[in-house]
Design a protein around this motif. Sequence first.
Motif, PDB file in Angstrom:
ATOM      1  N   ALA A  15     -10.622  10.354  13.161  1.00  0.00           N
ATOM      2  CA  ALA A  15     -10.759  11.721  13.530  1.00  0.00           C
ATOM      3  C   ALA A  15      -9.647  12.422  13.021  1.00  0.00           C
ATOM      4  N   ARG A  16      -8.460  12.031  12.722  1.00  0.00           N
ATOM      5  CA  ARG A  16      -7.462  12.574  12.191  1.00  0.00           C
ATOM      6  C   ARG A  16      -7.070  12.357  10.700  1.00  0.00           C
ATOM      7  N   SER A  17      -8.240  11.626  10.167  1.00  0.00           N
ATOM      8  CA  SER A  17      -8.192  11.344   8.489  1.00  0.00           C
ATOM      9  C   SER A  17      -6.796  10.524   8.116  1.00  0.00           C
ATOM     10  N   ILE A  18      -6.717   9.483   8.959  1.00  0.00           N
ATOM     11  CA  ILE A  18      -5.528   8.640   8.586  1.00  0.00           C
ATOM     12  C   ILE A  18      -5.970   7.402   8.511  1.00  0.00           C
ATOM     13  N   PRO A  19      -5.559   6.793   7.374  1.00  0.00           N
ATOM     14  CA  PRO A  19      -6.148   5.436   6.797  1.00  0.00           C
ATOM     15  C   PRO A  19      -6.581   4.410   7.960  1.00  0.00           C
ATOM     16  N   GLN A  57       2.417   9.272   1.403  1.00  0.00           N
ATOM     17  CA  GLN A  57       2.062  10.825   1.671  1.00  0.00           C
ATOM     18  C   GLN A  57       2.411  11.246   3.020  1.00  0.00           C
ATOM     19  N   PHE A  58       2.605  10.459   3.983  1.00  0.00           N
ATOM     20  CA  PHE A  58       2.834  10.593   5.285  1.00  0.00           C
ATOM     21  C   PHE A  58       4.534  10.773   5.468  1.00  0.00           C
ATOM     22  N   GLY A  59       5.339  10.537   4.563  1.00  0.00           N
ATOM     23  CA  GLY A  59       6.549  10.750   4.632  1.00  0.00           C
ATOM     24  C   GLY A  59       7.288   9.835   5.670  1.00  0.00           C
ATOM     25  N   PRO A  60       8.482  10.210   6.152  1.00  0.00           N
ATOM     26  CA  PRO A  60       9.246   9.294   7.067  1.00  0.00           C
ATOM     27  C   PRO A  60       8.505   9.082   8.361  1.00  0.00           C
ATOM     28  N   ARG A  61       7.594   9.844   8.737  1.00  0.00           N
ATOM     29  CA  ARG A  61       7.021   9.906   9.974  1.00  0.00           C
ATOM     30  C   ARG A  61       5.626   8.832   9.963  1.00  0.00           C
ATOM     31  N   GLY A  62       5.475   8.678   8.586  1.00  0.00           N
ATOM     32  CA  GLY A  62       4.321   7.592   8.188  1.00  0.00           C
ATOM     33  C   GLY A  62       4.885   6.178   8.654  1.00  0.00           C
ATOM     34  N   ARG A  63       6.230   5.864   8.100  1.00  0.00           N
ATOM     35  CA  ARG A  63       6.689   4.643   8.439  1.00  0.00           C
ATOM     36  C   ARG A  63       6.938   4.345   9.893  1.00  0.00           C
ATOM     37  N   GLU A  64       7.387   5.459  10.733  1.00  0.00           N
ATOM     38  CA  GLU A  64       7.400   5.270  12.197  1.00  0.00           C
ATOM     39  C   GLU A  64       6.329   5.121  12.972  1.00  0.00           C
ATOM     40  N   ALA A  65       5.128   5.914  12.287  1.00  0.00           N
ATOM     41  CA  ALA A  65       3.988   5.661  13.127  1.00  0.00           C
ATOM     42  C   ALA A  65       3.156   4.136  12.879  1.00  0.00           C
ATOM     43  N   HIS A 122       0.848  -1.214  -0.133  1.00  0.00           N
ATOM     44  CA  HIS A 122      -0.047  -0.007   0.040  1.00  0.00           C
ATOM     45  C   HIS A 122       0.925   1.357  -0.016  1.00  0.00           C
ATOM     46  N   GLY A 123       2.068   1.404  -0.420  1.00  0.00           N
ATOM     47  CA  GLY A 123       2.794   2.219  -0.497  1.00  0.00           C
ATOM     48  C   GLY A 123       2.309   3.646  -1.051  1.00  0.00           C
ATOM     49  N   SER A 124       1.647   3.544  -1.878  1.00  0.00           N
ATOM     50  CA  SER A 124       0.881   4.804  -2.558  1.00  0.00           C
ATOM     51  C   SER A 124       0.059   5.602  -1.538  1.00  0.00           C
ATOM     52  N   VAL A 125      -0.605   4.635  -0.577  1.00  0.00           N
ATOM     53  CA  VAL A 125      -1.356   5.384   0.384  1.00  0.00           C
ATOM     54  C   VAL A 125      -0.434   6.040   1.518  1.00  0.00           C
ATOM     55  N   TYR A 126       0.706   5.231   1.985  1.00  0.00           N
ATOM     56  CA  TYR A 126       1.434   5.593   3.328  1.00  0.00           C
ATOM     57  C   TYR A 126       2.571   6.582   2.854  1.00  0.00           C
TER      58      TYR A 126
END
Length: 356
Positions: A86-90, A41-49, A35-39
């Motif tokens: 609530a934070r518009s995160i998938p 967009q959140f940059g490096p912080r997305g992978r950490e989250a 699902h890389g195209s979805v995630y």
Amino acid sequence: MDTTLKTLNAGALLRFQALQAEAVRAVTERFYATHGSVYEQFGPRGREACREDLAFHLEFLRPVLEFGLIQPMVDYLCWLNSVLVARSIPAKHLGQSLDWLAEFFAGHMDAAEGALVSATLQAVRTKFLEIGESPAAPPVSPEHWPETAAFEAALLEGNQREAMALVNRCIDDGHSLVEIELHVIQAALYGIGEKWQANQASVAQEHMATAIVQSIMTMALLRSQPPASIGKRVLLACVEGNNHGVGLRMVADAFQLAGWEVQYLGANVPTRALIGQVAAWKPNLVGLSVSFAQQLRVVKEVIAQLGAQNGVARPGVIIGGLAINRFNSLAGVVGADAYCADPRVALAYARETLKG
């Protein structure tokens, strides 16, 4: 009614724990490969989250595997779903994360142990989806007084002067500090917690509210008339890993105002230090606070060590906190003598048991 599942033995739990970091890494990479195209967009912080969320999944899974109680993890997933939405995160991939974790452990553990972990994750997933990914019911808030809404607003604004004035007015009107803490302070904090979950209050506001409340409780306690000592001792602590100490501080105030000698050790007390302090001070009663299900093994170990250290002379142990308040049957699972939902119940239990 909670569902009870089969559990892992101590050795298997250690093997499960040793694989957690690798499981988080593998499933995170699988998410990004799929699902890389979805995630992205959140940059490096997305992978950490993503890694953080998967690690929390496994922290909540551990007590399911140890105690067989499924509902606390299901509630956590429902809560996480609502926070993400609530934070518009998938959030639609939560169920898939459980599937992939199940596949990982099935392939990396002994066949029987891996099958049990996999079956547990699938049971959690099924119940989570049956609920419809709706948020878990929030903790039952104490009855609100007329001052509660204004007190909550003052906390969110960071207006300590106004918050203190509201509490002072309640004291001047003849209300006890225990009642004020329950119906104004705790009720307001529950409201702020619900606002944070709905993305209507920030983490900074939540921390600020807690800091203000702690100062106000200290000042309000100083206004209360100190009673004569009844010659009984209670030691109160949040077990290791529990950083939520305000509720237990309210319990400490209730006991102190009832004439007990109180030692309140605060949040996140290391087990060794806690056991040592009980041995040194010799209280009549020990109160332990547990916020999350993953702390159950800690409180169980504390109670076991107190029993080994004191035998039949072990002080009574009461437990409370968010994890216990929702699933009070857990008190018996960890070996506590009683579960107490609020300061009044804790004090009533102590008086009846110790005739204090």
